[in-house]
Design a protein around this motif. Structure first.
Motif, PDB file in Angstrom:
ATOM      1  N   GLY A  48       0.801  -1.213   0.000  1.00  0.00           N
ATOM      2  CA  GLY A  48       0.000   0.000   0.000  1.00  0.00           C
ATOM      3  C   GLY A  48       0.838   1.269   0.000  1.00  0.00           C
ATOM      4  O   GLY A  48       0.320   2.347  -0.268  1.00  0.00           O
ATOM      5  N   ILE A  49       2.112   1.152   0.312  1.00  0.00           N
ATOM      6  CA  ILE A  49       3.004   2.310   0.295  1.00  0.00           C
ATOM      7  C   ILE A  49       3.799   2.269  -1.007  1.00  0.00           C
ATOM      8  O   ILE A  49       4.356   1.237  -1.374  1.00  0.00           O
ATOM      9  N   VAL A  50       3.833   3.374  -1.703  1.00  0.00           N
ATOM     10  CA  VAL A  50       4.574   3.463  -2.951  1.00  0.00           C
ATOM     11  C   VAL A  50       6.071   3.526  -2.617  1.00  0.00           C
ATOM     12  O   VAL A  50       6.485   4.390  -1.830  1.00  0.00           O
ATOM     13  N   PRO A  51       6.883   2.615  -3.164  1.00  0.00           N
ATOM     14  CA  PRO A  51       8.312   2.603  -2.843  1.00  0.00           C
ATOM     15  C   PRO A  51       9.006   3.945  -3.053  1.00  0.00           C
ATOM     16  O   PRO A  51       9.847   4.349  -2.240  1.00  0.00           O
ATOM     17  N   GLY A  52       8.650   4.657  -4.100  1.00  0.00           N
ATOM     18  CA  GLY A  52       9.268   5.953  -4.365  1.00  0.00           C
ATOM     19  C   GLY A  52       8.978   6.978  -3.276  1.00  0.00           C
ATOM     20  O   GLY A  52       9.808   7.841  -2.983  1.00  0.00           O
ATOM     21  N   GLU A  53       7.799   6.888  -2.668  1.00  0.00           N
ATOM     22  CA  GLU A  53       7.461   7.799  -1.579  1.00  0.00           C
ATOM     23  C   GLU A  53       8.275   7.482  -0.332  1.00  0.00           C
ATOM     24  O   GLU A  53       8.684   8.388   0.390  1.00  0.00           O
ATOM     25  N   CYS A  54       8.521   6.204  -0.090  1.00  0.00           N
ATOM     26  CA  CYS A  54       9.395   5.803   1.017  1.00  0.00           C
ATOM     27  C   CYS A  54      10.806   6.330   0.753  1.00  0.00           C
ATOM     28  O   CYS A  54      11.452   6.879   1.649  1.00  0.00           O
ATOM     29  N   ALA A  55      11.270   6.184  -0.476  1.00  0.00           N
ATOM     30  CA  ALA A  55      12.609   6.667  -0.840  1.00  0.00           C
ATOM     31  C   ALA A  55      12.720   8.175  -0.646  1.00  0.00           C
ATOM     32  O   ALA A  55      13.765   8.672  -0.201  1.00  0.00           O
ATOM     33  N   THR A  56      11.663   8.903  -0.937  1.00  0.00           N
ATOM     34  CA  THR A  56      11.672  10.351  -0.738  1.00  0.00           C
ATOM     35  C   THR A  56      11.817  10.692   0.746  1.00  0.00           C
ATOM     36  O   THR A  56      12.587  11.581   1.119  1.00  0.00           O
ATOM     37  N   ALA A  57      11.097   9.981   1.605  1.00  0.00           N
ATOM     38  CA  ALA A  57      11.195  10.214   3.053  1.00  0.00           C
ATOM     39  C   ALA A  57      12.603   9.915   3.561  1.00  0.00           C
ATOM     40  O   ALA A  57      13.181  10.685   4.326  1.00  0.00           O
ATOM     41  N   VAL A  58      13.174   8.808   3.107  1.00  0.00           N
ATOM     42  CA  VAL A  58      14.540   8.451   3.504  1.00  0.00           C
ATOM     43  C   VAL A  58      15.519   9.501   2.981  1.00  0.00           C
ATOM     44  O   VAL A  58      16.429   9.930   3.692  1.00  0.00           O
ATOM     45  N   GLY A  59      15.328   9.925   1.747  1.00  0.00           N
ATOM     46  CA  GLY A  59      16.202  10.918   1.139  1.00  0.00           C
ATOM     47  C   GLY A  59      16.201  12.241   1.881  1.00  0.00           C
ATOM     48  O   GLY A  59      17.246  12.888   2.005  1.00  0.00           O
ATOM     49  N   ARG A  60      15.058  12.639   2.391  1.00  0.00           N
ATOM     50  CA  ARG A  60      14.989  13.896   3.148  1.00  0.00           C
ATOM     51  C   ARG A  60      15.841  13.825   4.418  1.00  0.00           C
ATOM     52  O   ARG A  60      16.552  14.764   4.746  1.00  0.00           O
ATOM     53  N   VAL A  61      15.757  12.709   5.119  1.00  0.00           N
ATOM     54  CA  VAL A  61      16.571  12.543   6.329  1.00  0.00           C
ATOM     55  C   VAL A  61      18.048  12.468   5.964  1.00  0.00           C
ATOM     56  O   VAL A  61      18.892  13.118   6.596  1.00  0.00           O
ATOM     57  N   ALA A  62      18.379  11.688   4.943  1.00  0.00           N
ATOM     58  CA  ALA A  62      19.772  11.568   4.515  1.00  0.00           C
ATOM     59  C   ALA A  62      20.333  12.916   4.065  1.00  0.00           C
ATOM     60  O   ALA A  62      21.468  13.272   4.421  1.00  0.00           O
ATOM     61  N   ASP A  63      19.556  13.682   3.317  1.00  0.00           N
ATOM     62  CA  ASP A  63      20.006  15.004   2.871  1.00  0.00           C
ATOM     63  C   ASP A  63      20.261  15.936   4.056  1.00  0.00           C
ATOM     64  O   ASP A  63      21.248  16.670   4.082  1.00  0.00           O
ATOM     65  N   TYR A  64      19.376  15.893   5.030  1.00  0.00           N
ATOM     66  CA  TYR A  64      19.556  16.721   6.227  1.00  0.00           C
ATOM     67  C   TYR A  64      20.862  16.352   6.934  1.00  0.00           C
ATOM     68  O   TYR A  64      21.641  17.230   7.323  1.00  0.00           O
ATOM     69  N   LEU A  65      21.098  15.056   7.090  1.00  0.00           N
ATOM     70  CA  LEU A  65      22.328  14.612   7.751  1.00  0.00           C
ATOM     71  C   LEU A  65      23.563  15.048   6.979  1.00  0.00           C
ATOM     72  O   LEU A  65      24.544  15.515   7.561  1.00  0.00           O
ATOM     73  N   ARG A  66      23.523  14.919   5.665  1.00  0.00           N
ATOM     74  CA  ARG A  66      24.659  15.351   4.826  1.00  0.00           C
ATOM     75  C   ARG A  66      24.913  16.851   4.967  1.00  0.00           C
ATOM     76  O   ARG A  66      26.054  17.288   5.088  1.00  0.00           O
ATOM     77  N   GLN A  67      23.844  17.632   4.971  1.00  0.00           N
ATOM     78  CA  GLN A  67      23.981  19.084   5.075  1.00  0.00           C
ATOM     79  C   GLN A  67      24.586  19.515   6.411  1.00  0.00           C
ATOM     80  O   GLN A  67      25.169  20.592   6.509  1.00  0.00           O
ATOM     81  N   HIS A  68      24.451  18.660   7.409  1.00  0.00           N
ATOM     82  CA  HIS A  68      24.959  18.985   8.742  1.00  0.00           C
ATOM     83  C   HIS A  68      26.220  18.175   9.098  1.00  0.00           C
ATOM     84  O   HIS A  68      26.541  18.015  10.272  1.00  0.00           O
TER      85      HIS A  68
END
Length: 128
Positions: free
Chosen positions: A106-126
């Motif tokens: 029921g969860i679209v894999p790409g939407e999960c990837a977007t959520a993970v990417g947001r956290v990963a991007d935040y960590l990289r930026q910091h």
């Protein structure tokens, strides 16, 4: 904000991930934060980390997380994708962390990837 809040708010709270974790990318099995039911062994973390640079082992034998086996789909050096029937996982690596999320039917894999990417991007930026 604590690491646990990132898992609870930005992974699980997004509604696009059913379980998640932020793990150490040092390969030492360190867990920075995780959802309540998720158990990831140091061996599972090590194999997942290796799939970023050399996916041959993951391609041959799959990826295990929480004792559950997933079929390796692909790795592009920054992310690893795997699935098991209607469920799957997305993992993204930063300099010091591994952001991991599991999704279910029921969860679209790409939407999960977007959520993970947001956290990963935040960590990289910091600097993580």
């Amino acid at each position: 904000m604590s690491w646990q809040q990132y898992v609870d708010t930005y992974l699980i709270g997004s509604g696009k991930c059913t379980e998640g974790a932020i793990l150490s990318a040092a390969g030492d099995g360190g867990v920075w934060a995780k959802s309540a039911g998720l158990q990831v062994t140091p061996e599972e973390t090590g194999r997942l980390l290796r799939a970023f640079s050399d996916p041959s082992e993951a391609a041959a034998s799959g990826i295990r997380v929480g004792g559950r086996k997933y079929m390796f789909l692909r790795s592009d050096g920054e992310a690893v994708y795997a699935k098991e029937r209607d469920d799957g996982l997305v993992a993204m690596r930063t300099r010091t962390a591994l952001v991991l999320a599991l999704y279910s039917k029921g969860i679209v894999p790409g939407e999960c990837a977007t959520a993970v990417g947001r956290v990963a991007d935040y960590l990289r930026q910091h600097g993580y």
